[in-house]
Design a protein around this motif. Structure first.
Motif, short mmCIF file in Angstrom:
data_model
loop_
_atom_site.label_atom_id
_atom_site.label_comp_id
_atom_site.label_asym_id
_atom_site.label_seq_id
_atom_site.Cartn_x
_atom_site.Cartn_y
_atom_site.Cartn_z
N TYR A 114 0.82 -1.20 0.00
CA TYR A 114 0.00 0.00 0.00
C TYR A 114 0.86 1.26 0.00
O TYR A 114 0.54 2.26 0.63
N ARG A 142 -2.10 -0.63 9.98
CA ARG A 142 -2.94 -0.63 8.78
C ARG A 142 -4.41 -0.79 9.14
O ARG A 142 -5.27 -0.03 8.67
N SER A 196 -6.07 2.93 8.56
CA SER A 196 -6.27 3.13 7.12
C SER A 196 -7.65 3.72 6.81
O SER A 196 -7.78 4.59 5.94
N ASP A 231 2.36 -6.23 9.61
CA ASP A 231 1.96 -7.17 8.55
C ASP A 231 3.15 -8.01 8.12
O ASP A 231 4.26 -7.51 7.94
#
Length: 333
Positions: free
Chosen positions: A14, A67, A71, A99
């Motif tokens: 991302y 995230r 996000s 992650d």
């Protein structure tokens, strides 16, 4: 950067760069937008000038990572929002919670993880990026922060430490006092579930974590079902996390100390957002009651749990806008 402190760098899917920073308690993952970072750090051509963007540290709640926790909030703001135009977000993940993590809690912790140790790691992050030069206020970069739940408590501890550069914070559902008896009992049950699970958080364990994050309204959590799209996605994310790292952060949260004295001594411009269905709603009320009213704002977020950034990020837009306007009026932006 000080390359001696950098273990390795890689790109995530991302569009954020993630760097492993060596801290006194092992490596810590910090993710940021490289183009925003370039506008945040003065170079030789603009020494003495204010950078276009200000550093904004984020710290997530237990059961999430940067995230999953933030996000939705930053997407809801949109690219043209002042929050995205004025700041470069540096997303900190608790040890082993990022992650794709293949390692759990670093061995360097030498014992249990505590919220105070996590706050000390942020000092090393600040040194790495050069936000605290010489340990004096005149040399410090003005840094801002936003944290949720456990992450909000970590940031408040860090903001209270000597020579820190934080001048403004948004604390979402902060925990200002020790865990009560009910939280302790749920924690004992959750530890047993994690030990039995070993490699994957059980569905009941994930539901327990979601009960700490969400209200029954926003996640269809009536009778503990948690069957909304948000809940289903969050449960899958939780079950992909490392159990040992998740449990370490959870234990640090449950074993927290009473931080009333820290809240009382905070000097930065603080916005407290209190989810009315958060288990720590009364904690946020208590924190607001002992803080300096001239620099603190408290907002009640109705029918939402602790993780407002996930469950109802649009509800944050108005109070965040007012917080930014105050910072501008006081010359920080």
């Amino acid at each position: 950067h000080n390359n001696n402190k950098m273990s390795h760098v890689w790109y995530e899917t991302y569009d954020l760069m993630t760097v492993q920073i060596s801290t006194r308690y092992g490596n810590l993952s910090v993710s940021y937008d490289q183009s925003h970072h370039a506008e945040c750090t003065p170079d030789e051509t603009n020494i003495g000038k204010r950078p276009k963007r200000k550093p904004l540290i984020t710290y997530h709640d237990c059961g999430t990572n940067h995230r999953t926790c933030f996000s939705s909030f930053f997407s809801c703001l949109g690219k043209e929002h002042e929050m995205n135009k004025k700041f470069c977000a540096y997303h900190v993940d608790a040890p082993g919670m990022q992650d794709g993590s293949v390692e759990g809690v670093p061995e360097e912790f030498e014992g249990e993880v505590t919220l105070d140790k996590l706050a000390q790691q942020l000092e090393d992050v600040s040194d790495f990026f050069g936000w605290t030069r010489g340990g004096t206020k005149t040399n410090n970069t003005e840094v801002f922060a936003i944290g949720v739940g456990s992450g909000a408590t970590v940031l408040s501890i860090y903001a209270n430490r000597f020579a820190n550069p934080i001048v403004g914070m948004i604390l979402v559902s902060p925990m200002s006092r020790q865990a009560n008896y009910a939280e302790w009992m749920y924690a004992k049950w959750f530890r047993v579930k994690c030990v039995r699970a070993r490699k994957r958080v059980s569905e009941s364990g994930a539901n327990h974590l979601m009960g700490r994050l969400f209200s029954k309204y926003g996640s269809d959590g009536f009778a503990g079902k948690f069957s909304s799209d948000l809940a289903l996605t969050t449960r899958n994310e939780m079950q992909d996390m490392r159990v040992d790292a998740l449990l370490a952060y959870y234990d640090a949260t449950v074993n927290r100390l009473d931080n009333t004295h820290i809240a009382h001594s905070l000097k930065c411009r603080t916005l407290i957002l209190a989810g009315s269905e958060s288990p720590w709603y009364n904690d946020s009320l208590h924190m607001n009651s002992v803080m300096d009213k001239t620099i603190t704002s408290w907002v009640d977020m109705e029918k939402v749990g602790a993780a407002v950034t996930m469950e109802h990020p649009s509800a944050m837009l108005s109070p965040v806008h007012l917080w930014l306007q105050r910072l501008k009026a006081e010359g920080y932006l």
